[in-house]
Design an enzyme around this catalytic site. Structure first.
Site, mmCIF file in Angstrom:
data_model
loop_
_atom_site.group_PDB
_atom_site.id
_atom_site.type_symbol
_atom_site.label_atom_id
_atom_site.label_comp_id
_atom_site.label_asym_id
_atom_site.label_seq_id
_atom_site.Cartn_x
_atom_site.Cartn_y
_atom_site.Cartn_z
ATOM 1 N N LYS A 165 45.842 157.977 41.823
ATOM 2 C CA LYS A 165 45.178 158.238 42.948
ATOM 3 C C LYS A 165 44.675 159.731 43.081
ATOM 4 C CE LYS A 165 46.562 153.955 44.643
ATOM 5 N NZ LYS A 165 47.034 153.131 45.759
ATOM 6 N N GLN A 212 51.493 153.470 49.971
ATOM 7 C CA GLN A 212 51.862 152.566 48.847
ATOM 8 C C GLN A 212 52.375 151.443 48.733
ATOM 9 O OE1 GLN A 212 49.974 153.203 46.096
ATOM 10 N NE2 GLN A 212 50.875 151.706 44.854
ATOM 11 N N ASP A 234 42.752 151.557 52.458
ATOM 12 C CA ASP A 234 42.786 150.310 51.774
ATOM 13 C C ASP A 234 42.126 149.197 52.515
ATOM 14 O OD1 ASP A 234 44.620 150.488 49.322
ATOM 15 O OD2 ASP A 234 46.295 150.917 50.704
HETATM 16 N N1 LIG Z 1 48.395 150.753 49.085
HETATM 17 C C1 LIG Z 1 48.126 150.004 48.025
HETATM 18 N N2 LIG Z 1 49.089 149.612 47.443
HETATM 19 C C2 LIG Z 1 48.955 148.732 46.207
HETATM 20 C C3 LIG Z 1 47.700 148.554 45.763
HETATM 21 C C4 LIG Z 1 46.646 148.878 46.540
HETATM 22 O O1 LIG Z 1 45.519 148.444 46.156
HETATM 23 N N3 LIG Z 1 46.786 149.593 47.685
HETATM 24 N N4 LIG Z 1 47.475 147.890 44.497
HETATM 25 C C5 LIG Z 1 48.529 147.618 43.594
HETATM 26 C C6 LIG Z 1 48.741 149.079 42.671
HETATM 27 N N5 LIG Z 1 47.502 149.675 42.581
HETATM 28 C C7 LIG Z 1 47.179 150.529 43.380
HETATM 29 O O2 LIG Z 1 47.871 151.120 44.173
HETATM 30 C C8 LIG Z 1 47.037 149.850 41.318
HETATM 31 C C9 LIG Z 1 47.558 148.732 40.210
HETATM 32 C C10 LIG Z 1 46.841 148.960 38.929
HETATM 33 C C11 LIG Z 1 45.721 149.704 38.732
HETATM 34 C C12 LIG Z 1 45.409 149.963 37.207
HETATM 35 O O3 LIG Z 1 44.112 150.834 37.002
HETATM 36 N N6 LIG Z 1 45.913 149.480 36.293
HETATM 37 C C13 LIG Z 1 45.395 149.580 34.733
HETATM 38 C C14 LIG Z 1 46.639 149.230 34.044
HETATM 39 C C15 LIG Z 1 47.638 150.268 34.323
HETATM 40 C C16 LIG Z 1 48.951 150.001 33.629
HETATM 41 O O4 LIG Z 1 49.208 150.586 32.491
HETATM 42 O O5 LIG Z 1 50.026 150.064 34.405
HETATM 43 C C17 LIG Z 1 44.124 148.744 34.623
HETATM 44 O O6 LIG Z 1 44.201 147.517 35.073
HETATM 45 O O7 LIG Z 1 43.582 149.214 33.584
HETATM 46 C C18 LIG Z 1 45.202 150.585 39.493
HETATM 47 C C19 LIG Z 1 45.674 150.601 41.039
HETATM 48 C C20 LIG Z 1 49.820 147.464 44.228
HETATM 49 N N7 LIG Z 1 50.173 148.214 45.650
#
Ligand SMILES: Nc1nc2c(c(=O)[nH]1)N[C@@H](CN(C=O)c1ccc(C(=O)N[C@@H](CCC(=O)O)C(=O)O)cc1)CN2
Length: 287
Positions: free
Chosen positions: A53, A97, A120
């Site tokens: 982020k 988070q 969020d």
């Molecule tokens: N406060 C928050 N917590 C969490 C959220 C959220 O939206 N707000 N979502 C998830 C975690 N998350 C962001 O925080 C998130 C998860 C995955 C990805 C992402 O880009 N994933 C990649 C793969 C990453 C990897 O290799 O591990 C992809 O899909 O290409 C971005 C954000 C839980 N907590």
């Protein structure tokens, strides 16, 4: 036939360019844009997401404020940090988070956030606005992953008007809000929300025009379970042998008309939508 790809990575890159221009315009007019993050504990996955982020912020010119707290932080100590960010004028939007350590009540923390700074879109006031507003443009932050799903489809010119969408998962961050977004009048889809209590999943999967899989169960959606030509968004994230594994069996790409890869689909869109919420909050402040 192989499905066309809903390329979240490329789409997110385009969105970030658009956002960088909006941030520069705000700056030229004397308005700052800043994202705050609060991370509690040592979960490596969460730390990686938070790092991402701040990297995104640097790319688009958004200031970032990072608060990292130890696992044993008490609920009152966390509430004090939330209050600090509520009052910090440099922070136009922030996130806590998730998941939080078990001894902290997530609902109490989310409710303590200033709804205008809730990047969020998970504050009950903002979720309530999403429930209440079916017609008018939304003037409040929306949850990032649901928004990312809808925007990813829209930017690939996929019209959901009249389509039957099956959402797998009833969580508050994805399943429930994505159903609300999809049934707004400007999208006009018909939504079925399936969950662990659903008894006729095979029948629902076979009928759906669009599947949004957010169950967090690796490869729960098999190729032979879906309708030929279905549009499939794979939102689930599990780790199998250390590898990111989605809810959709990759063989489904041979049956679907469009499919989002995982990784590289909805995840990057979630990140882009977070930045979008922060920029929109700064633009609202500037009005
Ligand atoms: N406060 C928050 N917590 C969490 C959220 C959220 O939206 N707000 N979502 C998830 C975690 N998350 C962001 O925080 C998130 C998860 C995955 C990805 C992402 O880009 N994933 C990649 C793969 C990453 C990897 O290799 O591990 C992809 O899909 O290409 C971005 C954000 C839980 N907590």
């Amino acid at each position: 036939m192989s499905a066309r790809i809903l390329d979240g990575k490329a789409t997110a890159a385009t969105i970030k360019q658009e956002l960088a221009e909006r941030v520069a315009k705000l700056k030229a007019e004397g308005h700052s844009t800043g994202l705050g993050t609060i991370l509690v504990g040592n979960d490596p996955g969460s730390a990686w997401y938070v790092g991402g982020k701040h990297k995104d912020c640097a790319e688009v010119g958004i200031e970032s404020i990072r608060v990292d707290l130890p696992e044993e932080t008490t609920q009152d100590e966390l509430l004090a940090k939330v209050k600090e960010l509520n009052e910090n004028p440099a922070c136009t939007g922030y996130i806590v988070q998730l998941p939080l350590p078990k001894h902290i009540d997530q609902d109490v923390i989310l409710e303590a956030m200033d709804p205008a700074k809730d990047a969020d879109g998970l504050h009950p006031m903002n979720l309530g606005r999403l429930v209440a507003n079916v017609n008018r443009p939304m003037n409040s932050p929306l949850p990032c992953t649901p928004l990312g799903c809808v925007d990813l489809l829209a930017r690939h010119d996929i019209d959901l008007n009249g389509k039957h969408v099956l959402v797998l998962g009833r969580g508050v961050t994805i399943g429930r809000p994505v159903g609300l977004l999809l049934t707004r009048r400007n999208v006009n889809a018909t939504v079925t929300l399936a969950h662990t209590g659903t008894t006729n999943l095979p029948e629902l999967l076979a009928q759906a025009d669009v599947i949004i899989a957010a169950a967090g169960v690796p490869h729960i959606v098999k190729a032979d379970a879906i309708k030929p030509g279905a549009i499939v968004l794979d939102v689930g994230v599990s780790r199998v042998d250390g590898k990111v594994t989605g809810d959709v069996d990759p063989a489904a790409a041979e049956v679907a008309s469009w499919i989002s890869p995982n990784p590289g689909g909805v995840g990057p869109m979630t990140r882009a939508m977070l930045l979008n919420n922060v920029v929109e909050a700064a633009e609202r402040n500037a009005r």
